[in-house]
Design an enzyme around this catalytic site. Structure first.
Site, PDB file in Angstrom:
ATOM      1  CG  PHE A 193      -1.900   1.185   1.150  1.00 16.63           C
ATOM      2  CD1 PHE A 193      -3.072   1.080   0.425  1.00 16.63           C
ATOM      3  CD2 PHE A 193      -1.620   2.393   1.775  1.00 16.63           C
ATOM      4  CE1 PHE A 193      -3.961   2.149   0.315  1.00 16.63           C
ATOM      5  CE2 PHE A 193      -2.492   3.470   1.675  1.00 16.63           C
ATOM      6  CZ  PHE A 193      -3.662   3.343   0.950  1.00 16.63           C
ATOM      7  CG  ASP A 236       5.585   3.520   1.824  1.00 19.44           C
ATOM      8  OD1 ASP A 236       5.586   4.146   2.902  1.00 19.44           O
ATOM      9  OD2 ASP A 236       4.597   3.493   1.055  1.00 19.44           O
ATOM     10  CE  LYS A 296      -0.166   5.586   7.652  1.00 15.07           C
ATOM     11  NZ  LYS A 296      -1.566   5.871   7.865  1.00 15.07           N
TER      12      LYS A 296
END
Ligand SMILES: Cc1ncc(COP(=O)(O)O)c(C=O)c1O
Length: 396
Positions: free
Chosen positions: A135, A220, A249
């Site tokens: 993702f 990532d 995040k």
């Protein structure tokens, strides 16, 4: 406003792209949230791995307040002191390279993909190998990078240039390397994909493949970065260094920010005018990220994530013996997944009713991403509620 009114207004005015739990929060402190009616919740989602310092951390609040009074935003037409301070810190903590700032994980990955295209265009290469179950975000290019059909369906044609290998299967990666390949991009622990932990031989092997074929290794770290897994960056567990990392995040404790850190040599490929983001690394978000980093280092949250993550996994593994529908407990630090043989939504719902917030991904994996400030007692409290929810399901 009451929760019901907010839900009604959501249905009238918000594009319905999210599936939401029927609650609206008013206030937070530590790892607890209170809803509009004053009901208390223990939060083991932390805004999806964003609120690493929990709610209302005094250092973060004070920094945001002070910076907001001074200056919030000027744009990247000018030099920005907290931006360069943050870049220097991130660079020294990771790859020793240079940083591009933006506002989200998808945007950080987009920057990494654009930089990679520049790298490949020097000799006609453009393809990036990504992994099944990955993702990388919801922009058109990052859903193309995300090797899961469910995120792509209905949005075709997708941007070209991605090939999908099988996560944790090095041979499947090697099979896809072609003269047009310029990079391999992966999460080290797949979050949305079900908290799938990269095997040592796979992650180290990716570095070797990249070195052999002169490919960039993009990691990532949007979900795993900033101490979440018990290291500042998850790749440190494996003793290798990628060429590019992407962050978002947990970087600024809830203020939107994204970042791409690239090794010095390749970072020069994005020259003036090649890429930009209006808000990227502005005064407020950079200052919030600096404060977050100071707390992570000052309060030993890296070590705490490791220690309490082990404790959380130990307690969850303890439940495994009692409930046959628990398949596996896995993760690193405070990024933990519990795979079930049954749908997880029911458990999430039962925990929610009892005041515990957890998440379920890929239908059967309960995901725990608590603030890094969580205590042992709070973990015990969460386990007790989870145990009740499991018992109820068992008795149904
Ligand atoms: C590994 C990873 N990359 C990228 C993203 C996308 O980040 P954002 O939602 O900030 O665009 C996410 C979000 O969950 C993620 O977990």
């Amino acid at each position: 406003m009451k929760t019901e009114e907010i839900i009604e207004l959501t249905s009238q005015y918000i594009i319905p792209s999210y599936r939401r739990i029927p609650v609206a929060f008013k206030e937070g402190r530590g790892i607890r949230l209170w809803d509009m009616e004053g009901k208390e919740y223990l939060d083991l989602i932390a805004g999806l791995a964003v609120n690493s310092l929990g709610y209302g951390h005094p250092k973060l609040i004070q920094t945001i307040n002070e910076q907001a009074k001074l200056l919030i935003h000027t744009s990247n037409l000018f030099h920005i002191q907290p931006q360069v301070e943050l870049a220097e810190k991130l660079s020294k903590l990771s790859l020793g390279g240079k940083v591009f700032f933006c506002n989200s994980g998808a945007e950080a990955n987009e920057a990494a993909i654009k930089l990679t295209r520049r790298f490949g265009s020097q000799n006609g290469r453009y393809e990036i190998i990504t992994m099944t179950g990955s993702f990388h975000g919801r922009t058109l290019t990052t859903i193309a990078a995300t090797a899961q059909r469910k995120y792509q369906q209905g949005f075709e044609p997708l941007p070209e240039g991605f090939k999908y290998a099988v996560f944790n299967d090095l041979d499947s990666v090697k099979d896809l390397v072609a003269p047009t390949t310029c990079a391999i991009m992966t999460e080290v622990i797949q979050g949305e994909g079900g908290v799938n932990v990269g095997r040592e031989d796979f992650i180290v092997g990716l570095r070797q493949v990249c070195d052999q074929y002169n490919l960039l290794l993009i990691m990532d770290e949007v979900q795993t970065g900033m101490a979440r897994t018990g290291r500042m960056f998850v790749y440190e567990h494996y003793g290798i260094t990628p060429d590019i990392i992407t962050l978002a995040k947990g970087l600024a404790g809830g203020i939107p920010i994204g970042a791409m850190v690239a090794k010095r040599k390749i970072s020069e490929l994005l020259g003036p005018g090649t890429h930009a983001s209006t808000f990227g690394g502005n005064f407020l978000s950079s200052r919030a990220a600096l404060a977050t980093l100071e707390v992570i280092l000052g309060e030993d949250l890296i070590e705490k994530a490791q220690r309490l993550g082990n404790y959380l996994m130990e307690r969850l593994t303890g439940l495994k013996g009692r409930y046959s529908f628990i398949k596996e407990v896995r993760g690193k630090g405070l990024m933990v997944g519990l795979e079930l043989e049954i749908p997880g939504e029911k458990i999430v719902e039962k925990c929610f009713r009892r005041g515990l917030l957890i998440n379920c991904t890929v239908e059967k994996v309960l995901r725990f991403l608590p603030p890094l400030t969580i205590s042992k007692e709070e973990i015990d409290e969460a386990i007790q509620i989870l145990d009740q929810a499991f018992r109820e399901v068992k008795e149904e």
